[in-house]
Design a protein around this motif. Structure first.
Motif, PDB file in Angstrom:
ATOM      1  N   ASP A  41      40.586  29.912  -5.456  1.00 32.01           N
ATOM      2  CA  ASP A  41      40.479  28.459  -5.624  1.00 32.01           C
ATOM      3  C   ASP A  41      39.030  28.010  -5.417  1.00 32.01           C
ATOM      4  OD1 ASP A  41      43.148  27.969  -6.209  1.00 32.01           O
ATOM      5  OD2 ASP A  41      43.710  27.772  -4.096  1.00 32.01           O
ATOM      6  N   ASP A  42      38.363  28.611  -4.452  1.00 34.78           N
ATOM      7  CA  ASP A  42      36.956  28.279  -4.212  1.00 34.78           C
ATOM      8  C   ASP A  42      36.106  28.627  -5.434  1.00 34.78           C
ATOM      9  OD1 ASP A  42      37.478  27.442  -1.596  1.00 34.78           O
ATOM     10  OD2 ASP A  42      37.173  29.465  -0.793  1.00 34.78           O
ATOM     11  N   VAL A  43      36.365  29.796  -6.016  1.00 32.87           N
ATOM     12  CA  VAL A  43      35.608  30.228  -7.195  1.00 32.87           C
ATOM     13  C   VAL A  43      35.884  29.299  -8.361  1.00 32.87           C
ATOM     14  CG1 VAL A  43      35.266  32.086  -8.859  1.00 32.87           C
ATOM     15  CG2 VAL A  43      35.558  32.628  -6.434  1.00 32.87           C
ATOM     16  N   ALA A  44      37.160  28.951  -8.557  1.00 31.21           N
ATOM     17  CA  ALA A  44      37.528  28.049  -9.652  1.00 31.21           C
ATOM     18  C   ALA A  44      36.838  26.697  -9.495  1.00 31.21           C
ATOM     19  CB  ALA A  44      39.044  27.867  -9.693  1.00 31.21           C
ATOM     20  N   GLU A  45      36.805  26.194  -8.262  1.00 33.11           N
ATOM     21  CA  GLU A  45      36.158  24.897  -8.016  1.00 33.11           C
ATOM     22  C   GLU A  45      34.655  24.977  -8.268  1.00 33.11           C
ATOM     23  OE1 GLU A  45      35.614  21.607  -4.395  1.00 33.11           O
ATOM     24  OE2 GLU A  45      36.848  23.403  -4.095  1.00 33.11           O
ATOM     25  N   ALA A  46      34.033  26.074  -7.817  1.00 31.74           N
ATOM     26  CA  ALA A  46      32.592  26.224  -8.014  1.00 31.74           C
ATOM     27  C   ALA A  46      32.238  26.341  -9.489  1.00 31.74           C
ATOM     28  CB  ALA A  46      32.089  27.451  -7.257  1.00 31.74           C
ATOM     29  N   ALA A  47      33.121  26.979 -10.264  1.00 31.05           N
ATOM     30  CA  ALA A  47      32.868  27.153 -11.701  1.00 31.05           C
ATOM     31  C   ALA A  47      33.384  25.987 -12.524  1.00 31.05           C
ATOM     32  CB  ALA A  47      33.517  28.444 -12.187  1.00 31.05           C
ATOM     33  N   LYS A  48      34.082  25.035 -11.853  1.00 34.19           N
ATOM     34  CA  LYS A  48      34.663  23.866 -12.524  1.00 34.19           C
ATOM     35  C   LYS A  48      35.669  24.281 -13.603  1.00 34.19           C
ATOM     36  CE  LYS A  48      30.789  20.704 -11.674  1.00 34.19           C
ATOM     37  NZ  LYS A  48      30.149  21.557 -10.657  1.00 34.19           N
ATOM     38  N   VAL A  49      36.523  25.230 -13.221  1.00 33.37           N
ATOM     39  CA  VAL A  49      37.598  25.674 -14.108  1.00 33.37           C
ATOM     40  C   VAL A  49      38.887  25.715 -13.290  1.00 33.37           C
ATOM     41  CG1 VAL A  49      36.028  27.046 -15.533  1.00 33.37           C
ATOM     42  CG2 VAL A  49      37.235  28.138 -13.621  1.00 33.37           C
ATOM     43  N   SER A  50      39.990  26.015 -13.959  1.00 31.74           N
ATOM     44  CA  SER A  50      41.269  26.097 -13.269  1.00 31.74           C
ATOM     45  C   SER A  50      41.477  27.482 -12.664  1.00 31.74           C
ATOM     46  CB  SER A  50      42.413  25.798 -14.244  1.00 31.74           C
ATOM     47  OG  SER A  50      42.491  26.812 -15.229  1.00 31.74           O
ATOM     48  N   ARG A  51      42.326  27.554 -11.659  1.00 25.93           N
ATOM     49  CA  ARG A  51      42.635  28.841 -11.037  1.00 25.93           C
ATOM     50  C   ARG A  51      43.273  29.806 -12.035  1.00 25.93           C
ATOM     51  NH1 ARG A  51      46.299  31.542  -7.431  1.00 25.93           N
ATOM     52  NH2 ARG A  51      45.241  32.279  -5.544  1.00 25.93           N
ATOM     53  N   PRO A  52      44.219  29.345 -12.878  1.00 24.61           N
ATOM     54  CA  PRO A  52      44.785  30.271 -13.868  1.00 24.61           C
ATOM     55  C   PRO A  52      43.737  30.870 -14.800  1.00 24.61           C
ATOM     56  CG  PRO A  52      46.181  28.335 -13.664  1.00 24.61           C
ATOM     57  CD  PRO A  52      44.928  28.046 -12.883  1.00 24.61           C
ATOM     58  N   LEU A  53      42.668  30.114 -15.067  1.00 27.92           N
ATOM     59  CA  LEU A  53      41.624  30.655 -15.944  1.00 27.92           C
ATOM     60  C   LEU A  53      40.892  31.811 -15.262  1.00 27.92           C
ATOM     61  CD1 LEU A  53      40.198  30.346 -18.676  1.00 27.92           C
ATOM     62  CD2 LEU A  53      38.539  28.872 -17.540  1.00 27.92           C
ATOM     63  N   VAL A  54      40.703  31.671 -13.955  1.00 26.25           N
ATOM     64  CA  VAL A  54      40.066  32.767 -13.217  1.00 26.25           C
ATOM     65  C   VAL A  54      40.934  34.019 -13.318  1.00 26.25           C
ATOM     66  CG1 VAL A  54      39.210  33.559 -10.983  1.00 26.25           C
ATOM     67  CG2 VAL A  54      38.961  31.155 -11.629  1.00 26.25           C
ATOM     68  N   TYR A  55      42.248  33.849 -13.154  1.00 28.63           N
ATOM     69  CA  TYR A  55      43.166  34.984 -13.254  1.00 28.63           C
ATOM     70  C   TYR A  55      43.201  35.556 -14.668  1.00 28.63           C
ATOM     71  CZ  TYR A  55      45.430  35.465  -8.734  1.00 28.63           C
ATOM     72  OH  TYR A  55      45.694  35.755  -7.410  1.00 28.63           O
ATOM     73  N   ARG A  56      43.001  34.697 -15.652  1.00 29.31           N
ATOM     74  CA  ARG A  56      43.007  35.182 -17.035  1.00 29.31           C
ATOM     75  C   ARG A  56      41.906  36.208 -17.263  1.00 29.31           C
ATOM     76  NH1 ARG A  56      41.887  31.374 -22.364  1.00 29.31           N
ATOM     77  NH2 ARG A  56      41.670  33.069 -23.870  1.00 29.31           N
ATOM     78  N   TYR A  57      40.737  35.943 -16.668  1.00 28.94           N
ATOM     79  CA  TYR A  57      39.598  36.846 -16.869  1.00 28.94           C
ATOM     80  C   TYR A  57      39.546  37.949 -15.818  1.00 28.94           C
ATOM     81  CZ  TYR A  57      37.823  33.841 -20.521  1.00 28.94           C
ATOM     82  OH  TYR A  57      37.685  33.150 -21.701  1.00 28.94           O
ATOM     83  N   PHE A  58      40.204  37.721 -14.692  1.00 28.05           N
ATOM     84  CA  PHE A  58      40.249  38.729 -13.636  1.00 28.05           C
ATOM     85  C   PHE A  58      41.690  38.863 -13.151  1.00 28.05           C
ATOM     86  CE2 PHE A  58      35.924  37.090 -13.661  1.00 28.05           C
ATOM     87  CZ  PHE A  58      35.194  38.272 -13.709  1.00 28.05           C
ATOM     88  N   PRO A  59      42.537  39.512 -13.973  1.00 30.38           N
ATOM     89  CA  PRO A  59      43.961  39.614 -13.628  1.00 30.38           C
ATOM     90  C   PRO A  59      44.204  40.391 -12.342  1.00 30.38           C
ATOM     91  CG  PRO A  59      43.422  41.010 -15.522  1.00 30.38           C
ATOM     92  CD  PRO A  59      42.235  40.138 -15.269  1.00 30.38           C
ATOM     93  N   GLY A  60      43.223  41.187 -11.929  1.00 32.15           N
ATOM     94  CA  GLY A  60      43.351  41.909 -10.665  1.00 32.15           C
ATOM     95  C   GLY A  60      43.080  41.049  -9.459  1.00 32.15           C
ATOM     96  N   LYS A  62      41.253  38.610  -6.650  1.00 35.24           N
ATOM     97  CA  LYS A  62      40.016  38.524  -5.884  1.00 35.24           C
ATOM     98  C   LYS A  62      39.297  39.868  -5.798  1.00 35.24           C
ATOM     99  CE  LYS A  62      38.606  37.308  -1.212  1.00 35.24           C
ATOM    100  NZ  LYS A  62      39.045  36.643   0.034  1.00 35.24           N
ATOM    101  N   GLN A  63      40.057  40.965  -5.653  1.00 39.36           N
ATOM    102  CA  GLN A  63      39.423  42.270  -5.542  1.00 39.36           C
ATOM    103  C   GLN A  63      38.637  42.613  -6.803  1.00 39.36           C
ATOM    104  OE1 GLN A  63      39.258  44.297  -2.900  1.00 39.36           O
ATOM    105  NE2 GLN A  63      37.974  45.712  -4.066  1.00 39.36           N
ATOM    106  N   GLN A  64      39.233  42.372  -7.966  1.00 41.25           N
ATOM    107  CA  GLN A  64      38.555  42.662  -9.226  1.00 41.25           C
ATOM    108  C   GLN A  64      37.314  41.795  -9.395  1.00 41.25           C
ATOM    109  OE1 GLN A  64      40.875  41.959 -12.758  1.00 41.25           O
ATOM    110  NE2 GLN A  64      39.441  43.040 -14.092  1.00 41.25           N
ATOM    111  N   LEU A  65      37.433  40.518  -9.030  1.00 39.25           N
ATOM    112  CA  LEU A  65      36.291  39.610  -9.133  1.00 39.25           C
ATOM    113  C   LEU A  65      35.185  40.031  -8.170  1.00 39.25           C
ATOM    114  CD1 LEU A  65      34.912  37.091 -10.221  1.00 39.25           C
ATOM    115  CD2 LEU A  65      36.225  35.730  -8.572  1.00 39.25           C
ATOM    116  N   TYR A  66      35.565  40.438  -6.957  1.00 42.02           N
ATOM    117  CA  TYR A  66      34.575  40.888  -5.979  1.00 42.02           C
ATOM    118  C   TYR A  66      33.819  42.106  -6.496  1.00 42.02           C
ATOM    119  CZ  TYR A  66      32.658  43.120  -1.827  1.00 42.02           C
ATOM    120  OH  TYR A  66      31.820  43.736  -0.934  1.00 42.02           O
ATOM    121  N   GLU A  67      34.554  43.063  -7.067  1.00 43.56           N
ATOM    122  CA  GLU A  67      33.909  44.269  -7.573  1.00 43.56           C
ATOM    123  C   GLU A  67      32.982  43.947  -8.746  1.00 43.56           C
ATOM    124  OE1 GLU A  67      36.874  47.192  -8.416  1.00 43.56           O
ATOM    125  OE2 GLU A  67      37.572  47.286  -6.336  1.00 43.56           O
TER     126      GLU A  67
END
Length: 217
Positions: A41-60, A62-67
């Motif tokens: 949610d923090d990442v989505a807010e910082a990028a000004k996008v929705s949480r589902p959009l973050v999951y769309r690009y990083f289905p794994g 937080k771990q996948q996004l961190y890596e």
């Protein structure tokens, strides 16, 4: 009546552009908070996008996004040591350290979590990414020194110094970013010469290198 200027046309980001946007947002958060303290949610807010959009690009999740963020930071750090091979060798090393320490300064408290482990999201993959940065830095340093086939003592000396640079960077953050960056850079270069000089007493290859550095204009 003055006509209004047309609104800028909306442009849909490509897959790579959107991934880069999310990674940049994550890095900006990791610069000030440990990864385990940053939510999607923090990442989505910082990028000004929705949480589902973050999951769309990083289905794994937080771990996948961190890596992915760690990989991006690792690429930037590797480039720090990719100095043009011209001019005095120790001056090249100083320029590379300038970029490295600028990265540490920019990422501030997140440097430890991003590159030194200790995070709850650390895995064998993230450890391998960090170790890859160290190995790449060592290869660049060998090239700058003009050594194409470093022996075991010289290789060990360079890698020990890289570890010392990492430790000094973390201590520098703990000490309120003191001494000033330029002083820290010069100090680290002097330490590099010092450890090479110690190794030179046991290794002819390193001894020849120390002599060459002393003669380097």
């Amino acid at each position: 009546m003055t006509p209004q200027a047309p609104s800028p046309a909306y442009r849909r980001l490509s897959v790579e552009e959107r991934r880069s946007q999310l990674i940049d947002a994550a890095l900006s958060l990791f610069a000030h908070r440990a990864p385990e303290d940053v939510s999607l949610d923090d990442v989505a807010e910082a990028a000004k996008v929705s949480r589902p959009l973050v999951y769309r690009y990083f289905p794994g999740g937080k771990q996948q996004l961190y890596e992915a963020a760690l990989g991006s930071a690792a690429e930037e750090l590797e480039q720090c040591f990719d100095e043009p091979r011209e001019g005095p060798r120790l001056a090249r090393l100083a320029h590379a350290l300038d970029r490295y320490l600028a990265f540490v300064d920019q990422h501030d408290t997140g440097f430890s979590a991003l590159l030194q482990g200790g995070s709850v999201v650390e895995t064998s993959r993230t450890t391998a990414i960090v170790d890859g940065v160290r190995r790449a830095a060592a290869v660049h340093i060998h090239h700058h020194l003009g050594i194409t086939d470093p022996g075991p003592r010289l290789r060990m000396t360079v890698r020990m110094w890289i570890t010392a640079v990492e430790a000094a960077s973390l201590i520098w953050l703990d000490e309120g970013k003191q001494p000033p960056l330029d002083e820290l850079r010069d100090w680290l270069v002097e330490q590099f010469v010092a450890v090479l000089t110690v190794t030179a007493g046991r290794d002819p290859q390193t001894a020849a290198l120390v002599t060459a550095l002393a003669e380097d204009g």
